[in-house]
Design a protein around this motif. Structure first.
Motif, PDB file in Angstrom:
ATOM      1  N   VAL A   1       4.485  -1.507   4.169  1.00  0.00           N
ATOM      2  CA  VAL A   1       5.232  -0.874   2.906  1.00  0.00           C
ATOM      3  C   VAL A   1       4.301  -1.467   2.026  1.00  0.00           C
ATOM      4  O   VAL A   1       3.908  -2.817   1.997  1.00  0.00           O
ATOM      5  N   ALA A   2       3.651  -0.525   0.970  1.00  0.00           N
ATOM      6  CA  ALA A   2       2.651  -1.081   0.271  1.00  0.00           C
ATOM      7  C   ALA A   2       3.358  -1.370  -1.021  1.00  0.00           C
ATOM      8  O   ALA A   2       4.388  -0.425  -1.413  1.00  0.00           O
ATOM      9  N   ALA A   3       3.097  -2.357  -1.854  1.00  0.00           N
ATOM     10  CA  ALA A   3       3.561  -2.431  -3.232  1.00  0.00           C
ATOM     11  C   ALA A   3       2.573  -2.914  -4.096  1.00  0.00           C
ATOM     12  O   ALA A   3       1.438  -3.533  -3.624  1.00  0.00           O
ATOM     13  N   ALA A   4       2.691  -2.692  -5.360  1.00  0.00           N
ATOM     14  CA  ALA A   4       1.639  -2.978  -6.287  1.00  0.00           C
ATOM     15  C   ALA A   4       2.081  -4.012  -7.312  1.00  0.00           C
ATOM     16  O   ALA A   4       3.382  -4.037  -7.791  1.00  0.00           O
TER      17      ALA A   4
ATOM     18  N   TRP B   1      -4.169  -6.298  -9.273  1.00  0.00           N
ATOM     19  CA  TRP B   1      -3.972  -6.648  -7.880  1.00  0.00           C
ATOM     20  C   TRP B   1      -2.977  -5.673  -7.425  1.00  0.00           C
ATOM     21  O   TRP B   1      -1.802  -5.661  -7.754  1.00  0.00           O
ATOM     22  N   SER B   2      -3.340  -5.293  -6.115  1.00  0.00           N
ATOM     23  CA  SER B   2      -2.431  -4.412  -5.382  1.00  0.00           C
ATOM     24  C   SER B   2      -1.795  -5.035  -3.797  1.00  0.00           C
ATOM     25  O   SER B   2      -2.945  -5.495  -2.971  1.00  0.00           O
ATOM     26  N   ALA B   3      -0.770  -5.272  -3.614  1.00  0.00           N
ATOM     27  CA  ALA B   3      -0.521  -5.604  -2.260  1.00  0.00           C
ATOM     28  C   ALA B   3      -0.484  -4.677  -1.276  1.00  0.00           C
ATOM     29  O   ALA B   3      -0.047  -3.593  -1.286  1.00  0.00           O
ATOM     30  N   VAL B   4      -1.085  -5.307  -0.114  1.00  0.00           N
ATOM     31  CA  VAL B   4      -1.136  -4.585   1.073  1.00  0.00           C
ATOM     32  C   VAL B   4      -0.654  -5.335   2.349  1.00  0.00           C
ATOM     33  O   VAL B   4      -1.743  -5.979   2.616  1.00  0.00           O
TER      34      VAL B   4
ATOM     35  N   ASP C   1      -3.010   1.490  -6.298  1.00  0.00           N
ATOM     36  CA  ASP C   1      -1.949   0.714  -6.536  1.00  0.00           C
ATOM     37  C   ASP C   1      -1.321   0.390  -5.217  1.00  0.00           C
ATOM     38  O   ASP C   1      -0.222  -0.247  -4.857  1.00  0.00           O
ATOM     39  N   GLY C   2      -2.199   0.387  -3.992  1.00  0.00           N
ATOM     40  CA  GLY C   2      -1.845   0.020  -2.743  1.00  0.00           C
ATOM     41  C   GLY C   2      -1.066   0.933  -1.588  1.00  0.00           C
ATOM     42  O   GLY C   2      -0.720   0.311  -0.534  1.00  0.00           O
ATOM     43  N   ALA C   3      -0.816   1.984  -2.110  1.00  0.00           N
ATOM     44  CA  ALA C   3      -0.080   2.875  -1.150  1.00  0.00           C
ATOM     45  C   ALA C   3      -0.884   3.429  -0.380  1.00  0.00           C
ATOM     46  O   ALA C   3      -1.766   4.138  -0.462  1.00  0.00           O
ATOM     47  N   LYS C   4      -0.370   3.737   1.132  1.00  0.00           N
ATOM     48  CA  LYS C   4      -1.116   4.462   1.834  1.00  0.00           C
ATOM     49  C   LYS C   4      -1.249   6.027   1.647  1.00  0.00           C
ATOM     50  O   LYS C   4      -0.309   6.566   1.111  1.00  0.00           O
TER      51      LYS C   4
END
Length: 411
Positions: free
Chosen positions: A44-47, A244-247, A286-289
């Motif tokens: 689950v990607a979050a930015a 920064w974007s979380a993956v 933004d880190g989304a697949k």
């Protein structure tokens, strides 16, 4: 001769040529790669936006007329070759591509059961045309134009990124970041950096007890399926700002699995481990697949050359080998939109495009039954000729030590 004519010529030359590769070919070529089935893919990607500050603001990447730093010159037919040197001491290049640096790596033991695989870099000095050892950096990425390198200090993950002036050898600017960084890559135009973030050193090795043929043995292992990768920064090089974007990491990636930009720069991608080699997953900024770009969906993450400069051709992996003294390797060239093979070109591992008709590759100098020993060569679409660029690289002593690895950049 244009690309279409070259392809037709190549196809004529290859018609009725060498017999198909014998059984076990793929196992020989890819024996060093560990293949493991994907257990699950659930990310689950979050930015998370983060302002990035600059510690020292000094103009860099200035391509104006006032930049008098010398460029690396060209040899005959745009080729700079030193087939007697391995690793190279003098500049190697072809067309618009130069060997900007090379590095070796070796295990540095930190404690009884922990160690780190550290790199040692040799960077190109454009004024002398030679490679100079620089032990300050754990990771180096060279920008197009060969004027600037992004560097990370020893002790990963790092909390600042240096912009190194390759002419002077000085860091002209530091970009401070909150999340520790372990890998760097420039965009195609050199205006942005993608910096991969990790919770711990991505090159960490732990000593674990394994069952060997003669009983239990201790081996150094990377943390497959236990990566600490946390996401990535996208940074504007000129201003040192970005987000920064979380993956979230999962069990489909190795300990080090760095991000890189797509050709257009509107996405990033990284390799993941599954049922076959070379798999790649793309992400929005933004880190989304997200889906792969139309012209990159047929590429492989483990073939560095990727798209030709004009974007009309795609480099793919090794497709056949023919025994001999030495053996000959052939890799596929595809239509990037359809994924159909257009032709084959010499070379076992396509590393970089020199121009729209030529590539730099590793090619073996041994027969198929001998120990694999490659050298850098220049290959051309529609031709079976190879032009040696470097000397022969001897086999690595073990998986934790590499003799030398090339780093290419556009002039």
């Amino acid at each position: 001769m244009n690309v279409e004519e070259l392809v037709r010529q190549s196809l004529r030359e290859q018609a009725g040529e060498q017999p198909p590769v014998d059984t076990g070919f793929a196992d020989r070529v890819l024996a060093v790669r560990r293949r493991r089935r994907t257990r699950r893919i659930a990310s689950v990607a979050a930015a998370t936006a983060a302002v990035v500050g600059i510690a020292v603001a000094v103009p860099l990447l200035d391509r104006g007329e006032g930049d008098a730093r010398p460029a690396v010159g060209l040899g005959t037919d745009g080729v700079q070759a030193h087939p007697d040197q391995s690793p190279p001491r003098d500049v190697i290049g072809a067309g618009q591509t130069v060997l900007a640096a090379h590095y070796t790596s070796a295990l540095r033991v930190r404690s009884e059961k922990r160690g780190t695989v550290e790199r040692t870099y040799w960077l190109l000095d454009a004024r002398t045309g030679t490679y100079k050892k620089d032990t300050r950096w754990s990771f180096v990425a060279v920008a197009p134009g060969l004027r600037t390198a992004a560097v990370l200090e020893r002790g990963l993950p790092a909390h600042r990124i240096g912009l190194l002036d390759l002419a002077s050898g000085r860091v002209e600017r530091w970009i401070q970041i909150q999340h520790g960084v372990g890998g760097l890559a420039f965009s195609h135009d050199g205006s942005r950096l993608v910096a991969t973030t990790y919770g711990e050193d991505p090159d960490l090795r732990t000593k674990e007890k394994m069952q060997g043929p003669d009983g239990p043995v201790w081996q150094w292992n990377s943390a497959y399926g236990r990566s600490s990768r946390s996401g990535f920064y996208v940074l504007d090089v000129a201003h040192g700002t970005g987000s920064w974007s979380a993956v979230p990491s999962d069990r489909t990636i190795n300990a080090r699995q760095d991000f890189a930009f797509s050709r257009a720069g509107d996405r990033v991608y990284a390799q993941y481990v599954g049922g076959r080699d070379g798999l790649q997953q793309f992400y929005s900024l933004d880190g989304a697949k997200t889906a792969a770009p139309a012209d990159e969906k047929h590429l492989r993450s483990d073939v560095p050359a990727r798209l030709s400069p004009d974007g009309r051709l795609a480099a793919l992996g090794l497709s056949r080998e023919v025994d001999g003294d030495p053996g000959r390797s052939y890799s596929s060239i595809l239509d990037p939109r359809t994924g159909k093979e257009i032709t084959k070109v010499r070379g076992a591992d396509l590393l970089a495009w020199a121009d729209d008709k030529r590539l730099i590759a590793w090619e073996r100098v041994t027969g198929l039954d001998e120990t694999y020993r490659p050298r850098l060569v220049l290959v051309t679409l529609g031709s079976d000729e190879v032009v040696p660029l470097s000397g022969v690289r001897e086999p690595d002593e073990d998986i934790l030590r590499q003799k030398w690895v090339p780093v290419f950049a556009r002039r």
